[in-house]
Motif scaffolding. Sequence first.
Motif, PDB file in Angstrom:
ATOM      1  N   SER A 341       8.695   5.743 -10.792  1.00 29.12           N
ATOM      2  CA  SER A 341       8.729   5.537 -11.845  1.00 29.12           C
ATOM      3  C   SER A 341       7.482   4.553 -11.366  1.00 29.12           C
ATOM      4  O   SER A 341       6.613   4.272 -10.469  1.00 29.12           O
ATOM      5  CB  SER A 341       9.822   3.916 -11.210  1.00 29.12           C
ATOM      6  N   PHE A 342       7.013   3.724 -12.430  1.00 29.35           N
ATOM      7  CA  PHE A 342       5.199   3.639 -12.960  1.00 29.35           C
ATOM      8  C   PHE A 342       5.543   2.190 -13.109  1.00 29.35           C
ATOM      9  O   PHE A 342       6.096   2.175 -14.750  1.00 29.35           O
ATOM     10  CB  PHE A 342       4.556   4.768 -13.668  1.00 29.35           C
ATOM     11  N   THR A 343       5.413   1.504 -13.019  1.00 33.71           N
ATOM     12  CA  THR A 343       5.057  -0.327 -13.124  1.00 33.71           C
ATOM     13  C   THR A 343       4.082  -0.561 -13.134  1.00 33.71           C
ATOM     14  O   THR A 343       3.321  -0.709 -12.162  1.00 33.71           O
ATOM     15  CB  THR A 343       6.513  -0.877 -12.554  1.00 33.71           C
ATOM     16  N   MET A 344       4.069  -1.933 -14.112  1.00 38.22           N
ATOM     17  CA  MET A 344       2.977  -3.127 -13.294  1.00 38.22           C
ATOM     18  C   MET A 344       3.686  -4.098 -13.504  1.00 38.22           C
ATOM     19  O   MET A 344       4.303  -4.666 -13.583  1.00 38.22           O
ATOM     20  CB  MET A 344       2.560  -3.336 -14.927  1.00 38.22           C
ATOM     21  N   GLN A 345       2.697  -5.123 -12.015  1.00 43.80           N
ATOM     22  CA  GLN A 345       3.151  -5.865 -11.836  1.00 43.80           C
ATOM     23  C   GLN A 345       1.855  -7.363 -12.696  1.00 43.80           C
ATOM     24  O   GLN A 345       0.260  -6.946 -12.547  1.00 43.80           O
ATOM     25  CB  GLN A 345       2.644  -5.942  -9.996  1.00 43.80           C
ATOM     26  N   ARG A 404      -7.009  -8.735 -12.683  1.00 37.53           N
ATOM     27  CA  ARG A 404      -6.577  -7.281 -13.776  1.00 37.53           C
ATOM     28  C   ARG A 404      -5.691  -8.303 -14.698  1.00 37.53           C
ATOM     29  O   ARG A 404      -4.710  -8.763 -13.414  1.00 37.53           O
ATOM     30  CB  ARG A 404      -7.109  -6.222 -13.786  1.00 37.53           C
ATOM     31  N   ASP A 405      -5.043  -8.514 -15.671  1.00 36.39           N
ATOM     32  CA  ASP A 405      -3.959  -8.687 -15.643  1.00 36.39           C
ATOM     33  C   ASP A 405      -3.055  -7.940 -15.310  1.00 36.39           C
ATOM     34  O   ASP A 405      -1.253  -8.350 -14.809  1.00 36.39           O
ATOM     35  CB  ASP A 405      -3.270  -8.500 -17.607  1.00 36.39           C
ATOM     36  N   TRP A 406      -2.346  -6.813 -14.958  1.00 32.43           N
ATOM     37  CA  TRP A 406      -1.407  -5.993 -14.855  1.00 32.43           C
ATOM     38  C   TRP A 406      -2.145  -4.771 -13.502  1.00 32.43           C
ATOM     39  O   TRP A 406      -2.867  -4.488 -13.551  1.00 32.43           O
ATOM     40  CB  TRP A 406      -0.892  -5.286 -16.081  1.00 32.43           C
ATOM     41  N   ALA A 407      -1.280  -4.915 -11.841  1.00 34.66           N
ATOM     42  CA  ALA A 407      -1.859  -3.877 -11.249  1.00 34.66           C
ATOM     43  C   ALA A 407      -0.648  -2.682 -11.488  1.00 34.66           C
ATOM     44  O   ALA A 407       0.299  -3.277 -11.303  1.00 34.66           O
ATOM     45  CB  ALA A 407      -1.993  -4.715  -9.558  1.00 34.66           C
ATOM     46  N   PRO A 408      -1.319  -1.786 -11.239  1.00 36.97           N
ATOM     47  CA  PRO A 408      -0.468  -0.645 -11.649  1.00 36.97           C
ATOM     48  C   PRO A 408       0.528  -0.111  -9.764  1.00 36.97           C
ATOM     49  O   PRO A 408       0.456  -0.989  -8.842  1.00 36.97           O
ATOM     50  CB  PRO A 408      -0.582   1.062 -11.566  1.00 36.97           C
ATOM     51  N   GLN A 409       2.134   0.501 -10.297  1.00 31.67           N
ATOM     52  CA  GLN A 409       2.367   0.559  -8.881  1.00 31.67           C
ATOM     53  C   GLN A 409       3.507   1.711  -8.992  1.00 31.67           C
ATOM     54  O   GLN A 409       4.069   1.810 -10.218  1.00 31.67           O
ATOM     55  CB  GLN A 409       4.342  -0.493  -8.196  1.00 31.67           C
ATOM     56  N   GLU A 435      -1.222  -1.769  -6.067  1.00 23.94           N
ATOM     57  CA  GLU A 435      -2.479  -1.942  -5.660  1.00 23.94           C
ATOM     58  C   GLU A 435      -2.921  -3.552  -6.055  1.00 23.94           C
ATOM     59  O   GLU A 435      -1.592  -4.057  -6.647  1.00 23.94           O
ATOM     60  CB  GLU A 435      -3.341  -1.082  -7.648  1.00 23.94           C
ATOM     61  N   THR A 436      -3.680  -3.955  -5.946  1.00 24.48           N
ATOM     62  CA  THR A 436      -3.943  -5.768  -5.933  1.00 24.48           C
ATOM     63  C   THR A 436      -4.116  -6.191  -7.189  1.00 24.48           C
ATOM     64  O   THR A 436      -4.699  -5.067  -7.597  1.00 24.48           O
ATOM     65  CB  THR A 436      -5.321  -6.058  -4.943  1.00 24.48           C
ATOM     66  N   MET A 437      -4.574  -7.365  -7.668  1.00 27.07           N
ATOM     67  CA  MET A 437      -4.659  -7.868  -8.696  1.00 27.07           C
ATOM     68  C   MET A 437      -6.315  -8.075  -8.940  1.00 27.07           C
ATOM     69  O   MET A 437      -6.752  -8.128 -10.027  1.00 27.07           O
ATOM     70  CB  MET A 437      -3.901  -9.337  -9.084  1.00 27.07           C
ATOM     71  N   ILE A 438      -6.756  -7.533  -8.168  1.00 23.40           N
ATOM     72  CA  ILE A 438      -8.351  -7.608  -7.982  1.00 23.40           C
ATOM     73  C   ILE A 438      -8.973  -6.535  -8.307  1.00 23.40           C
ATOM     74  O   ILE A 438      -8.328  -5.480  -7.797  1.00 23.40           O
ATOM     75  CB  ILE A 438      -9.417  -7.558  -6.126  1.00 23.40           C
TER      76      ILE A 438
END
Length: 601
Positions: A341-345, A404-409, A435-438
Amino acid sequence: MKKNWLSDALDPGILKKTKQIMRILFILVFGFSTLASANGYSQATRLNVQMKNQRVSQVIDYVEKNSKFVFLFKPEEVNLDKKVDLDLQNATIDEIMDQTFKGEDIACDIYERQVVIRKADKLQGLQQSTKKVTGIVIDNRGEAIPGVTVMVPGTTTGTVTNMDGEFQLEIPETAEMLQFSFIGMKTQEVAVEGKTTFTISMENEAIGIEEVVAIGYGTQKKETVTGSVSAVKGAQLEKTVVANAANSLAGQLPGLISQQSFGMPGRDAATLSIRGFGGALVIVDGIEADISSLDPNSIESVSILKDGAASIYGARAGNGVILVTTKRGKDGKPTISLNSSFTMQGATSFPEMASSGQYTEMMSEQAINQGTTIPYTPEQIQNFYDESDPYLFPNTDWEDILFRDWAPQQQHNLSVRGGSEKIKFYGLLGYLGQETMIKNHGGNFKRIHLQSNIDAQITDQLSAQFDFASINEISKMPQQNLRSSQDAGGGVYQHYWPDLAMYPAELPDPTKYAATGSQPTHILSNREIFGHNDNIKNDVRATLSVKYKFKFVKGLSAKAFVNARQIYSEFEYFQKPASYYTYNPANDSYSLAGSFGEKAL
């Protein structure tokens, strides 16, 4: 003597007879209603059809639009472009189809409200190559089951068993399987393999009340549990794609309160409490462990024990117990599963900061209300609104610069599961990357989970289990913590809020960092500029248990249990010195506004 009507109603003999009567009524009502509805509707539907030089496809469209019939056919078997002339009054569907395909080798069969158009010779060939099969269907007690549906899968060829559970059916010679289905029973498919006589034993289908839940000292059917126990299956948890297994329990179990306070990768686990009584005791496969370190895909089930149900664990179970059972092997060929799975937080909400024009205008209004010196003239305020100069009157969007608006996971899990009566195995290799939101060098978190569960039946009475788990967590974060100000020294977000839009994000000299009116967040949040705070944690667990069942006392067994656990952590903390400046474009000069240390730490 007073007669108990409830006891009589629940008498096994009466129940058995009632059950048989209900089955017979169901078969009769269903069979006659089906035939009546099919024949009745076919005869009752009459249409006037007047068409000249029209295609067959237009005739079919007309009938479908003016009735409730649906046509089924293979396009290669029916000439839809053939032109026909029809002049029919008050005609049935049979009569319309006979005239439409007059002179062609086409047959039409009506099943309830479906009209099947086919090549006539196909059915004739099928009828010439059929064979008769017979048999009986019984339950696990050897009693006949009337009303069982017997079908050739993928066809309309079928029948139902009679009062004695017997059936006979004409099936194609090419038929490979027979399917048996009945409400409350497991559907079975049986290979024909040249046989013409069958004896089929059907099993009751398990329903929710038969589910097994963990209760601390073993497992028990849900219907017989008297303590306060709630449970959820791992398959239900897998539907929610989350990085932390603790977060997947939110809203899944009554009485369990889940609260996620942080979103920092690697430290985003929710706190779990049962009925609000503080932290619950977490037991994973019989060993106290942290549910947050588990890969969600390795969980078979989760149970929570409340009140007296948790008493077996003693004083430490005063706040309740969360029992986690990981997946184990099953009889059958090895099954390999791969889940990716590839999601965005992203942040649920983020307050919008004031622009430089808004900030200077509000500061001037504050000074007027307080009777102090006004810090900005109307011309300066307007220049900030207009962003007339990138260094004298900037309007920096620090949220866009820093976050950033979305951090990948991403998550990947490879598992294998199988075994035999003697030995069963389950293995999983899982990877998590967050990854972080930075935006700029804000760090990341990785977890590698290796799980192996082996069950061995050594003798009829002696069995053994060996479980092994290795969980590697690698956290690489900026030197300044990303969490809230509860941490010593504060967090990145604590420094972000005072950053003012009236300061530029960059200076003409790229070797110098811009001031922000506070401690610059674009310095503190960047690993390459300010340093890093890295942590490597390795958690290894191994468990061996041996169980012996005594023959002379049913249900009596003895179990020996040994567990070893080693936790290894390595920290690396490094801070670099960094200075920040203000810039005067009038004379191209820089002024030191502050610094973080004079040497590396």
